[in-house]
Design a protein around this motif. Sequence first.
Motif, short mmCIF file in Angstrom:
data_model
loop_
_atom_site.label_atom_id
_atom_site.label_comp_id
_atom_site.label_asym_id
_atom_site.label_seq_id
_atom_site.Cartn_x
_atom_site.Cartn_y
_atom_site.Cartn_z
N SER A 1 1.17 7.64 3.49
CA SER A 1 0.30 6.61 2.89
C SER A 1 -0.63 5.96 3.91
N LYS A 2 -0.50 6.38 5.20
CA LYS A 2 -1.35 5.86 6.29
C LYS A 2 -1.28 4.34 6.38
N SER A 3 -0.05 3.83 6.19
CA SER A 3 0.16 2.39 6.27
C SER A 3 0.39 2.00 7.73
N GLN A 4 -0.17 0.86 8.13
CA GLN A 4 -0.01 0.40 9.50
C GLN A 4 1.35 -0.26 9.72
N GLU B 1 0.81 -1.21 0.00
CA GLU B 1 0.00 0.00 0.00
C GLU B 1 0.85 1.27 0.00
N SER B 2 2.11 1.18 0.44
CA SER B 2 2.95 2.38 0.46
C SER B 2 4.10 2.31 -0.54
N ALA B 3 4.11 1.27 -1.39
CA ALA B 3 5.25 1.06 -2.30
C ALA B 3 5.42 2.22 -3.27
N HIS B 4 4.31 2.67 -3.88
CA HIS B 4 4.41 3.73 -4.87
C HIS B 4 4.93 5.02 -4.24
N ARG B 5 4.45 5.34 -3.08
CA ARG B 5 4.88 6.58 -2.41
C ARG B 5 6.34 6.48 -1.96
N VAL B 6 6.75 5.29 -1.50
CA VAL B 6 8.15 5.10 -1.08
C VAL B 6 9.10 5.32 -2.24
N ILE B 7 8.79 4.71 -3.38
CA ILE B 7 9.66 4.85 -4.54
C ILE B 7 9.67 6.30 -5.03
N GLU C 1 12.96 9.52 4.76
CA GLU C 1 12.01 9.49 3.64
C GLU C 1 11.09 8.28 3.74
N LEU C 2 11.61 7.16 4.19
CA LEU C 2 10.77 5.97 4.34
C LEU C 2 9.71 6.18 5.43
N GLN C 3 10.10 6.82 6.52
CA GLN C 3 9.13 7.11 7.57
C GLN C 3 8.06 8.09 7.09
N ARG C 4 8.49 9.08 6.34
CA ARG C 4 7.52 10.05 5.81
C ARG C 4 6.55 9.38 4.84
N ALA C 5 7.06 8.47 4.01
CA ALA C 5 6.19 7.76 3.06
C ALA C 5 5.19 6.88 3.79
N THR C 6 5.62 6.22 4.87
CA THR C 6 4.71 5.39 5.66
C THR C 6 3.61 6.24 6.30
#
Length: 823
Positions: free
Chosen positions: A370-373, A34-40, A362-367
Amino acid sequence: MVLSKMEDFIENLPPMDLMRSEKMTFVQLIIPVESAHRVISYLGELGLLQFRDLNSDKSPFQRTFVNQVKRCAEMSRKLRFFKEQISKAGLFSTRPVTPPDIGLEQLEVQLAEHEHELMEINSNSDKLQQSYNELLEFKMVLQKASGFLVSNKTHTVPEERELDENIYSNDSYVETASLLEQEVRPGRSGQSGLRFICGIVCKSKGLSFERMLFRATRGNMLFNQAPADEDIMDPLSNDMVEKMVFVVFFSGEQARTKILKICDAFGASCYPVPEDITKQTQITREVSSRLVELEATLEAGIRHRNEALSSLSVHITKWMKMVRREKAVYDTLNMLNFDVTKKCLVGEGWCPIFAQDKISEELQRATFDSKSQVGTIFHVMDAIESPPTYFRTNKFTNAFQEIVDAYGVAKYQEANPAVYTVITFPFLFAVMFGDWGHGICLLLGALVLIARESTLSTQKLGSFMEMLFGGRYVLLLMSLFSIYCGLIYNEFFSVPFHIFGGSAYHCRDTSCSDATTAGLVKFREPYPFGVDPSWRGSRTELPFLNSLKMKMSILLGVSQMNLGIIISYFNARFFSSSIDIRYQFVPQLIFLNSLFGYLSLLIIIKWCTGSQADLYHVMIYMFLSPTDDLGENQLFWGQRPLQIILLLLALIAVPWMLFPKPFILRKLHTERFQGRMYGVLGTSEMDLDVEPDSARQHHEEFNFSEVFVHQMIHSIEFVLGAVSNTASYLRLWALSLAHSELSTVFYEKVLLLAWGYDNFAIRLVGLTVFAFATAFILLMMETLSAFLHALRLHWVEFQNKFYHGDGYKFKPFSFSSLTEDEE
């Protein structure tokens, strides 16, 4: 004691930014779906992580996100189509207000609507343009053919002049959308008489068209032609085509069939023209009225099309950037492993150690966004392969780094030649190009490029200008060093000046260039800086400058080669290779300096003492008869025994380089794996295959013959290269001499010769020729020549002493590196 202190001093030196590439680490990312697109996307904005393709065994059509990539590629195609249409219409977008952000799905729908609308507009416009062209052609055929028909009536007998009106049934003439589809109807079967066909064809095909008609009808026809009054627009290329109107008179149905086939083959358009002048006038009037209506319709269609394109041009740049980024994101996602059971993506890649904290942020911000649990797992791994090479450069050092990378990318943590190339490259260029007049011209060009840096960096330049702009700081340093070397040579467009005081010499006679002169006489202290201007034009000018520049070339060459060998020591020390220090660095340093280092010492002593010793004789007989007395060629006390010692050291250095290293490597390999074989015997095959890709060392067969041959080639290459490379540096002298002599020829034989005439026109021509020769030969060709020779000296003579160049560049996933070509 001294060596230990020296080692401590070297270890305590601060690290140099460009000397070693950035330390890299191999990392793994486990990303929730669910957060893959935003992470990349966030990592692409950061641009500090190079992903490794974990699906290299799959084709592009077998990857997970292939459908998304196809959609992005289709949107890119549509956007390129819009851009071509905007450019074709001559529209330019202004700086609009930033439009609201839209999603990819919404953009896809909008692009499909815009494409359908634009293609419908283009289709209608093409049909209208085709009808307009046909009506215009019909009008010109009516106007020109009427003259041919009237002329034919006045010059033929009544029996031949009668034309059957039923050949072209003009009474039933109706206006249709395409006049080309209207058939030329045959006359009555029993009718025999003169017939005609009227039409229009490209003027470029007129001669071959007429010849083909003549041959097909065996000369039984009459061909009349006249140029069209207006050019016709080709709807495909939008080019104006020049055409001509023709009328063919013939007799018989068979001839008519042949003529129509030839017209079709040549792309000629045939139109029905009545014989009756009244009907011709009526049809011409109807065609003219329809042309006026079509012109108005076409103009309205063009306005509507331009309005549609203008609305697109406001957003097209942002849309293209958005689609380009989305496609890059999905291409990167296709490089990751898709774990179906855990609903996550697994990625691996390289990143600099300093970037780990930034990537984690950046990974924390993406999580969070994206409101990923579940957060992204980011951890360091061991890797077998060598890391990529990454140098952090700026706009000044980037061009010099590119010069080095063009030869080969440094392997990981290898010493970087670009640190020294920043100074040595423009300096060696200036040694060959030295003229402070020409240097000022190059400096002005470099300053213009630097002053317009912000403007030119946003423009799309040609290949030559892009290369020139990219190397603007290289050009700046080359021009500054050229001014410096030009002041040393005392040449300003080949003219010497007394810049630093008066000359230290005067002549015995009235003209220093006279053949009977006895030369120059020194009467004061030496000229304080550079070459004394009195050497110019004297009898000994060329021998003096040749001797100076040749010896200077050898000194510079030996110094740079010694620098390369010293850098190889720091490389071996960095990689903890004591074998390379003892059996490669030491014998190479001894061999080079026993011969050419000694020659450099003799040159310096000869300059300082003013000795008349012949250095050629000294170096030749150092090998042929080292024990003989030197006589008048002796420069200092103890020279002969020193030469014998140096010659013996050079002879010892060759087997020192060749033999010890291969045998020591074989011994170390045997000792390394001798005790390990017992552990292998007690291990099952299952245990050996647990980690096939782990970083543990595997037992490999040591090929002694291959290692020995490689060392022998390396040793022979260095020994022969020490001679050939030193001789190669003489190009500094040769090109400097050539540049100076060319400047002198253009100055004396063109400018001064023209200035000797008391005629303004001759002086103007001479000045023009001198300016063009200076600009195109001395400032362009000579600059390129000196640049290429300096490039060769760095790539071959300097870098082969220490530089392997077998690494690969660090290419992180970054949106800033995306270009339009990657669509």
